[in-house]
Enzyme design. Structure first.
Site: not given
Ligand code: RIB
Ligand code: NA
Length: 309
Positions: A282, A256
């Site tokens: 990321n 999320d």
């Protein structure tokens, strides 16, 4: 009023137990810590985007109960617009029972409750905000039909869509792919959707090709510590985007955090290559796995290096 990001999705109260390992069927084990937090994939993604600095609105339904009242306050505390947060006395606020093991892995049972009562009527009321959004995001913790309608409304109005098919179902209707600009899932969801095994970068490339064939404009499959693969319709091959190694304390909600960050970049820097957005997202998600809890571990703009903005 115009919002950069509109999320149509879930709110859950997370009931989290930390234990050395996940229990087996029929087994009782001792855990060492319990806490309650704000979760639900929709709200998590919305809050991560808001913390990075875009204007966000949440379209969702909670119960007319203590957890629902608290959740609305949580949105306000995080600068998320709440005019489209409805309360119902027909069901309780969604809840998630989460067990986290010593490796930071989790197992989750959700009872969606009020989330399932978000429907067409509410979407129609929120249509002016959906139309003006830069990016709309949906998951599958509310009724699938409502998610689809929201994606379709956005698509019809040339609003960029991100669809996160989580939790995944094996027989997801192909119409979902056709209204998704970015179809973003993790390895186990990719497995369930394609029937392929997805446990390394190589077969993630194959699964991404299969998902793309179903009609979305781009696919991202997240691979935890291995980063993710990104495949766009205009390209022949997918790109492996590496992530930096970190020590995972609690990976709950890392996906999320990634999607919330991706949403932020799509709204704020629409011309940025998708691979670059994924690389940056990321890094945001990697921060979240290094602290306990879901939203409690999501970084704010000021916690992150300037090069991410
Ligand atoms: O993705 C993590 C989330 O999944 C948790 O916050 C829990 O609420 C479940 O919905
Ligand atoms: Na975390």
């Amino acid at each position: 009023r115009a919002f950069d990001v509109v999320v149509v999705g879930s709110c859950m109260t997370d009931l989290v137990s930390q234990a050395p390992r996940l229990p087996k069927a029929g087994e009782t084990i001792h855990g060492h810590k319990f806490f309650i937090g704000f979760g639900g994939k929709g709200a998590n993604q919305c809050i991560q985007a808001a913390r990075l600095g875009v204007k966000t609105a949440m379209i969702c339904k909670v119960g007319k109960d203590f957890f629902g009242d608290n959740y609305i306050q949580n949105f306000k505390d995080n600068d998320v617009h709440t005019d489209f947060v409805w309360q119902t006395s027909d069901a309780a606020t969604g809840a998630a029972s989460i067990t986290v093991n010593d490796a930071g892995e989790n197992a989750i049972v959700i009872v969606a409750g009020a989330n399932m009562l978000l429907g067409e009527e509410e979407l129609q009321q929120a249509l002016p905000a959906i139309r003006k959004a830069k990016v709309l995001v949906c998951q599958l913790e509310i009724s699938a039909q409502t998610s689809f309608q929201a994606l379709q409304m956005a698509h019809d109005n040339k609003v960029k869509t991100i669809f996160n098919p989580a939790p995944a179902v094996p027989d997801l209707d192909y119409s979902f792919y056709r209204v998704s600009d970015v179809f973003c899932c993790n390895e186990s969801e990719a497995e369930l959707l394609t029937g392929y095994s997805v446990n390394n970068v190589e077969n993630a490339h194959h699964a991404a090709q299969e998902l793309l064939r179903r009609g979305c404009a781009a696919v991202i499959i997240t691979l935890g510590p291995q980063g993710c693969v990104v495949l766009k319709a205009q390209d022949k091959t997918s790109t492996h985007v590496l992530s930096t190694a970190v020590k995972a304390v609690d990976t709950t909600g890392a996906g999320d955090s990634f999607i919330g960050a991706l949403t932020f970049y799509m709204a704020r820097h629409p011309a940025m290559p998708l691979e670059e957005m994924a690389r940056k997202a990321n890094r945001v998600a990697a921060v979240s796995v290094q602290a306990v809890g879901t939203q409690t571990s999501f970084p704010f703009k000021q916690d992150l290096p300037a090069e991410l903005f």
